[in-house]
Design an enzyme around this catalytic site. Structure first.
Site, short mmCIF file in Angstrom:
data_model
loop_
_atom_site.label_atom_id
_atom_site.label_comp_id
_atom_site.label_asym_id
_atom_site.label_seq_id
_atom_site.Cartn_x
_atom_site.Cartn_y
_atom_site.Cartn_z
N CYS A 182 0.87 -1.18 0.00
CA CYS A 182 0.00 0.00 0.00
C CYS A 182 0.91 1.23 0.00
O CYS A 182 2.12 1.10 -0.16
CB CYS A 182 -0.94 -0.02 1.21
SG CYS A 182 -0.07 -0.12 2.79
N THR A 183 0.36 2.40 0.19
CA THR A 183 1.14 3.62 0.04
C THR A 183 2.25 3.73 1.08
O THR A 183 3.42 3.92 0.75
CB THR A 183 0.23 4.85 0.11
OG1 THR A 183 -0.82 4.71 -0.83
CG2 THR A 183 1.02 6.13 -0.20
#
Length: 245
Positions: A182-183
């Site tokens: 994810c980020t």
């Protein structure tokens, strides 16, 4: 003037949310910081932007609290502050999954460092010889900005849909090493814990998420940009605001 942008999270039990919020608000106002800080019983999630000395002053203050002493932010630069104001919010979760059995404060998910993930992808398998499956845990509009080559994504409109999507796709993971990403690491950590808890083996999260991968490895095996939740829109693998935004 160069602006330092930082993002960080920590899963840690917090039971003084109202007083903690008041102290954080006071400190942010004193430093004229802009960004977003989320506080919940399970921890803290923050996004801040200001000149470096201002951000570091806040982080030094935050680390005086033993619960946050080891918080490790991810950094990027911009020409302007990409937030219009400062928000400090109390939430039920710092990343909403609505799966109360998942408690990251009780133990981290297994993780793989960016340099090791790149090596696995370069060689086509992990160190045990298993094929590697990259699992994008972000929402559909984030994935549209960019993702890893051949990554699996579910077109999620909300992270709360992730458990059902995984449950319907369990066969895909058999015999593979799964790396959720994810980020910044927060969603993929919850995702990896959830997958482990329902009996899926050989699941890791990407340590520090995409932003740390960009910082330590660059754009190897990545296509496109990385969506970020501020006025920059997306970052390229050099951690610069994307020309596409």
């Amino acid at each position: 003037m160069t602006i330092l942008n930082v993002s960080a999270y920590k899963f840690v039990g917090l039971d003084d949310l109202e007083s903690l919020r008041a102290r954080v608000v006071e400190r942010c106002e004193a430093l004229a910081l802009k960004g977003t800080i989320l506080l919940a019983p399970e921890g803290i999630n923050l996004f801040l932007a200001a000149p470096r000395e201002t951000v570091e002053a806040f982080l030094d203050w935050l680390r005086d609290d033993p619960r946050f002493a080891d918080i490790a932010p991810k950094e990027s630069a911009s020409d302007d502050v990409p937030f219009a104001r400062m928000r400090v919010r109390l939430k039920k979760e710092i990343i909403t999954m609505r799966a109360p059995a998942i408690k990251p404060v009780e133990g981290r998910a297994p993780h793989v460092r960016p340099v090791d993930l790149r090596r696995w992808l370069d060689q086509g398998h992990d160190d045990a010889g298993r094929p590697v499956l990259l699992l994008d845990t972000r929402n559909d509009y984030e994935v549209a900005a960019g993702t890893f080559e051949d990554a699996v994504g579910y077109g999620l409109s909300s992270f709360t849909d992730f458990p059902a999507a995984v449950a319907a796709d369990r066969e895909r993971f058999e015999g593979k090493t799964v790396v959720s990403f994810c980020t910044g690491g927060i969603r993929c950590e919850k995702a990896a814990i959830h997958m482990r808890d329902i009996g899926i083996e050989n699941v890791f999260q990407l340590e520090g998420g995409i932003l740390t991968y960009f910082e330590e490895v660059g754009g190897s095996h990545w296509r496109g940009d990385c969506f970020v939740f501020d006025g920059r829109g997306a970052l390229d693998p050099a951690l610069a605001p994307s020309d596409a935004t």
